[in-house]
Design a protein around this motif. Structure first.
Motif, PDB file in Angstrom:
ATOM      1  N   TRP A  65      55.594  37.003  -9.269  1.00  8.46           N
ATOM      2  CA  TRP A  65      55.552  36.567  -7.870  1.00  8.46           C
ATOM      3  C   TRP A  65      54.220  35.910  -7.591  1.00  8.46           C
ATOM      4  O   TRP A  65      53.188  36.315  -8.089  1.00  8.46           O
ATOM      5  CB  TRP A  65      55.655  37.751  -6.905  1.00  8.46           C
ATOM      6  N   TRP A  67      52.686  34.697  -3.798  1.00 10.16           N
ATOM      7  CA  TRP A  67      52.918  34.528  -2.371  1.00 10.16           C
ATOM      8  C   TRP A  67      51.603  34.231  -1.684  1.00 10.16           C
ATOM      9  O   TRP A  67      50.575  34.835  -1.991  1.00 10.16           O
ATOM     10  CB  TRP A  67      53.517  35.801  -1.768  1.00 10.16           C
ATOM     11  N   LEU A  99      57.167  31.008 -15.905  1.00  6.91           N
ATOM     12  CA  LEU A  99      57.590  31.501 -14.608  1.00  6.91           C
ATOM     13  C   LEU A  99      58.908  30.865 -14.212  1.00  6.91           C
ATOM     14  O   LEU A  99      59.373  29.922 -14.837  1.00  6.91           O
ATOM     15  CB  LEU A  99      56.520  31.211 -13.543  1.00  6.91           C
ATOM     16  N   GLN A 100      59.463  31.398 -13.146  1.00  9.48           N
ATOM     17  CA  GLN A 100      60.684  30.879 -12.557  1.00  9.48           C
ATOM     18  C   GLN A 100      60.416  30.652 -11.077  1.00  9.48           C
ATOM     19  O   GLN A 100      59.751  31.475 -10.428  1.00  9.48           O
ATOM     20  CB  GLN A 100      61.817  31.883 -12.765  1.00  9.48           C
ATOM     21  N   THR A 101      60.848  29.525 -10.544  1.00 13.52           N
ATOM     22  CA  THR A 101      60.691  29.217  -9.128  1.00 13.52           C
ATOM     23  C   THR A 101      61.951  28.507  -8.651  1.00 13.52           C
ATOM     24  O   THR A 101      62.839  28.205  -9.450  1.00 13.52           O
ATOM     25  CB  THR A 101      59.420  28.370  -8.871  1.00 13.52           C
ATOM     26  N   TYR A 102      62.040  28.260  -7.378  1.00 10.58           N
ATOM     27  CA  TYR A 102      63.170  27.524  -6.822  1.00 10.58           C
ATOM     28  C   TYR A 102      62.703  26.164  -6.326  1.00 10.58           C
ATOM     29  O   TYR A 102      61.524  25.988  -6.003  1.00 10.58           O
ATOM     30  CB  TYR A 102      63.814  28.306  -5.668  1.00 10.58           C
ATOM     31  N   GLN A 105      60.688  26.189  -3.327  1.00  9.99           N
ATOM     32  CA  GLN A 105      59.428  26.925  -3.379  1.00  9.99           C
ATOM     33  C   GLN A 105      58.306  26.015  -3.867  1.00  9.99           C
ATOM     34  O   GLN A 105      57.796  25.224  -3.086  1.00  9.99           O
ATOM     35  CB  GLN A 105      59.565  28.169  -4.249  1.00  9.99           C
ATOM     36  N   PRO A 107      57.794  24.137  -7.334  1.00  8.11           N
ATOM     37  CA  PRO A 107      57.728  23.502  -8.651  1.00  8.11           C
ATOM     38  C   PRO A 107      56.633  22.441  -8.756  1.00  8.11           C
ATOM     39  O   PRO A 107      55.959  22.335  -9.793  1.00  8.11           O
ATOM     40  CB  PRO A 107      59.119  22.902  -8.847  1.00  8.11           C
ATOM     41  N   TYR A 110      53.178  24.086  -9.397  1.00 11.06           N
ATOM     42  CA  TYR A 110      52.964  24.508 -10.779  1.00 11.06           C
ATOM     43  C   TYR A 110      52.782  23.314 -11.707  1.00 11.06           C
ATOM     44  O   TYR A 110      51.936  23.345 -12.605  1.00 11.06           O
ATOM     45  CB  TYR A 110      54.114  25.402 -11.251  1.00 11.06           C
ATOM     46  N   CYS A 130      67.227  26.557  -9.474  1.00 12.66           N
ATOM     47  CA  CYS A 130      66.335  27.541 -10.068  1.00 12.66           C
ATOM     48  C   CYS A 130      65.669  26.828 -11.243  1.00 12.66           C
ATOM     49  O   CYS A 130      66.352  26.230 -12.077  1.00 12.66           O
ATOM     50  CB  CYS A 130      67.133  28.749 -10.536  1.00 12.66           C
TER      51      CYS A 130
END
Length: 137
Positions: A65, A67, A99-102, A105, A107, A110, A130
């Motif tokens: 995470w 945030w 990592l994984q993001t949406y 969110q 991308p 990153y 995703c």
């Protein structure tokens, strides 16, 4: 054999399954060297304004995470958290991060920090994607 679906299995059940998977993975992939850490940004009053949770295993950091409070977004706090996490991961012997993001969110955030897409599922959630990204140090 009975198969049960449980929302909250007992701690000893979770630990048994977790350890069983660790034993198998270490037998195949070598020592996990697993460790978790948090990077937390606090304001001058000690209030938490942002945080990053990560864990290292098999020589890679996974960002669970990241945030940042809406009050401080756009001010470089997210970048500072990510940079601190990467520094800590290197100190723990990691060779990269993933990592994984949406799509709604971060991308682009990153990618700005050197991460590259290596996977994507469209319509997850519907109308979005995703996205998986990684970076070698």
């Amino acid at each position: 054999m009975r198969i049960d679906v449980e929302a909250y299995p007992a701690a000893e059940v979770r630990e048994l399954i977790d350890r069983g998977l660790d034993v198998y993975n270490e037998a195949k992939g070598g020592p996990l060297h697993a460790s978790n850490f948090w990077v937390i940004a606090r304001d001058e009053d000690g209030g938490v304004q942002a945080g990053l949770k990560a864990h290292c295993y098999f020589g890679w950091m996974f960002v669970d995470w990241l945030w940042v409070s809406p009050d401080v977004r756009g001010g470089g706090v997210g970048s500072a958290l990510l940079n601190a996490a990467e520094t800590e991961a290197r100190a723990r012997g990691c060779i990269g991060a993933h990592l994984q993001t949406y799509s709604f969110q971060a991308p682009d955030f990153y990618q700005k920090h050197g991460y590259q897409r290596f996977g994507q599922i469209d319509d997850y959630p519907p109308g979005h994607a995703c996205i998986w990204l990684n970076k070698r140090f």
